[in-house]
Design a protein around this motif. Structure first.
Motif, PDB file in Angstrom:
ATOM      1  N   LEU A 140       0.847  -1.197   0.000  1.00 19.04           N
ATOM      2  CA  LEU A 140       0.000   0.000   0.000  1.00 19.04           C
ATOM      3  C   LEU A 140       0.878   1.242   0.000  1.00 19.04           C
ATOM      4  O   LEU A 140       1.763   1.398   0.848  1.00 19.04           O
ATOM      5  CB  LEU A 140      -0.905   0.014   1.225  1.00 19.04           C
ATOM      6  N   ALA A 156      -5.862   6.304   4.279  1.00 21.12           N
ATOM      7  CA  ALA A 156      -5.114   5.130   4.735  1.00 21.12           C
ATOM      8  C   ALA A 156      -5.496   4.738   6.160  1.00 21.12           C
ATOM      9  O   ALA A 156      -5.615   3.549   6.478  1.00 21.12           O
ATOM     10  CB  ALA A 156      -3.614   5.399   4.647  1.00 21.12           C
ATOM     11  N   VAL A 170       3.528  -1.239   3.904  1.00 22.28           N
ATOM     12  CA  VAL A 170       2.993   0.119   3.798  1.00 22.28           C
ATOM     13  C   VAL A 170       4.169   1.043   3.539  1.00 22.28           C
ATOM     14  O   VAL A 170       5.159   1.018   4.283  1.00 22.28           O
ATOM     15  CB  VAL A 170       2.256   0.547   5.079  1.00 22.28           C
ATOM     16  N   LEU A 195       1.049   6.310  10.486  1.00 20.58           N
ATOM     17  CA  LEU A 195       0.684   5.162   9.652  1.00 20.58           C
ATOM     18  C   LEU A 195       1.231   3.865  10.231  1.00 20.58           C
ATOM     19  O   LEU A 195       0.543   2.840  10.253  1.00 20.58           O
ATOM     20  CB  LEU A 195       1.218   5.354   8.231  1.00 20.58           C
ATOM     21  N   PHE A 199      -1.009   0.617  11.148  1.00 18.20           N
ATOM     22  CA  PHE A 199      -0.761  -0.667  10.484  1.00 18.20           C
ATOM     23  C   PHE A 199       0.246  -1.486  11.300  1.00 18.20           C
ATOM     24  O   PHE A 199       1.204  -2.041  10.760  1.00 18.20           O
ATOM     25  CB  PHE A 199      -0.235  -0.439   9.070  1.00 18.20           C
ATOM     26  N   SER A 204       6.989  -1.665   6.996  1.00 18.23           N
ATOM     27  CA  SER A 204       6.817  -0.311   6.492  1.00 18.23           C
ATOM     28  C   SER A 204       8.114   0.212   5.897  1.00 18.23           C
ATOM     29  O   SER A 204       9.202  -0.258   6.232  1.00 18.23           O
ATOM     30  CB  SER A 204       6.335   0.622   7.607  1.00 18.23           C
TER      31      SER A 204
END
Length: 388
Positions: A140, A156, A170, A195, A199, A204
């Motif tokens: 994502l 998001a 992510v 974020l 998540f 990430s």
């Protein structure tokens, strides 16, 4: 044979016939990636090999990075990803430039992972997963300030709270990390940490080459080195610690002496202020040596007076007049009479002229010079497997 001595692999034009040559030091490339991987810790380092490995060749770059331990690669397009997978079938390969509906079967067959940045793409991917019964992974992309690809941060966060099928990664892309003092850096890193919390437990990634050198905040579990791996500058105004990887040289075709008062090149833009010895080389903008590197006669010279330079016989020499499609002229008047002869090579960038210095003279960046390299060069790949 000494095992520490690099062996040479060649590609492209016949060296006897080519107007220029590229020397790619794969040991330097591996050393740069290893340095960036160490600097990324505790994050793992991937490698960005889009645009045919920044012009150096996926077929040559990916094998040595894989041998060095890289197991995650990023490309822009599916075709690039397929080439990486053919070389490193065990690697994860993320495709950055989104998802087209007709590409789904190729992703499914190849194991490539799309980076999705819109609800349309997410619905397309997860909907196909539901129909096929396959739960194929995706990444994502979230836009934290670039205003290019990606869900907004708000979108998001909403997605994280309601998604039935979560991504495996992510990521966001930093817009100004090459400028350490830019205010957008802090904003983007703060959004990224929000974020990461939303998540939680999902890998990430925020740090590109510049982000790896940034001290603002944590860049996630996966870094994405690109230009620095290839020897380019990661931060503006800071000494570049990376080893040069690419040397571009042009072959000299002719040396001539022209009298004071004459002009040289298209547009007669170079007025000779002395009797001038000129070396004409067989590389031009058709080979990716940008026209904006001209010594005169282009709009950029009104802003940045100094054009490109070459390096030959131990000296830097200026580009004379305009860079043309197939030729560049250099003023070698200040060199000893017998220092240069036809058939010699003049360096355009490499160990003596930094890639980014050449790019600045062109009003550009190292990325553009590397990815503009043409297919008429003789290419020499040096590799000992020592990576240092």
């Amino acid at each position: 044979m000494n095992s520490t001595k690099p062996h040479v692999t060649t590609a492209g034009a016949d060296p006897r016939l080519a107007g220029g040559r590229l020397t790619i030091d794969l040991d330097a490339l591996v050393a740069n990636w290893t340095f960036l991987a160490e600097k990324s810790k505790p994050a793992q380092a991937s490698a960005v090999v889009k645009a045919d490995a920044y012009g150096l060749g996926i077929d040559h770059v990916v094998p040595v990075l894989h041998d060095a331990g890289c197991r995650t690669f990023f490309v822009a397009l599916v075709e690039e990803g397929l080439r990486v997978k053919a070389i490193a079938p065990d690697a994860r390969v993320f495709v950055l430039n989104g998802l087209f509906a007709e590409a789904r079967p190729v992703f499914e067959a190849s194991g490539l992972i799309p980076v999705l940045g819109s609800h349309y793409e997410i619905d397309l991917w997860t909907g196909a997963n539901a129909v096929s019964g396959l739960k194929l992974p995706y990444a994502l992309h979230v836009d934290t300030g670039m205003n290019r690809l990606g869900l907004t941060v708000a979108e998001a966060l909403d997605f994280a709270a309601n998604a039935r099928e979560m991504p495996v990664l992510v990521m966001t892309h930093l817009a100004t990390a090459d400028e350490p003092g830019h205010v957008l850096n802090q904003r983007q890193f703060e959004s990224f940490q929000t974020l990461r919390a939303a998540f939680a437990g999902i890998e990430s990634s925020a740090s590109n080459s510049s982000g790896i050198f940034h001290a603002v905040s944590n860049g996630g579990e996966l870094s994405r080195p690109g230009i620095a791996m290839y020897g380019g500058e990661a931060l503006a105004g800071v000494a570049n610690p990376m080893r040069p990887v690419v040397t571009l040289e042009a072959r000299i075709v002719q040396i001539r002496t022209s009298p004071k008062g004459e002009t040289a090149g298209y547009g007669a833009t170079a007025l000779l202020e002395r009797d001038t010895r000129i070396a004409i080389s067989s590389v031009g903008y058709a080979d990716g040596y940008l026209r904006s590197l001209s010594g005169s006669g282009t709009p950029l010279r009104n802003v940045v007076p100094k054009g490109g330079e070459g390096f030959v016989a131990g000296h830097k020499v200026p580009v004379l007049g305009r860079v043309t499609m197939d030729m560049v002229s250099f003023d070698i008047t200040d060199l000893p009479e017998d220092a240069v002869k036809p058939g010699d090579h003049v360096e355009l960038f490499g160990r003596n002229i930094a890639l980014d210095d050449a790019a600045r003279a062109a009003g550009s960046i190292g990325f553009e010079l590397l990815t503009s390299l043409g297919n008429r060069y003789h290419r020499r790949y040096l590799y000992s497997g020592k990576g240092a």
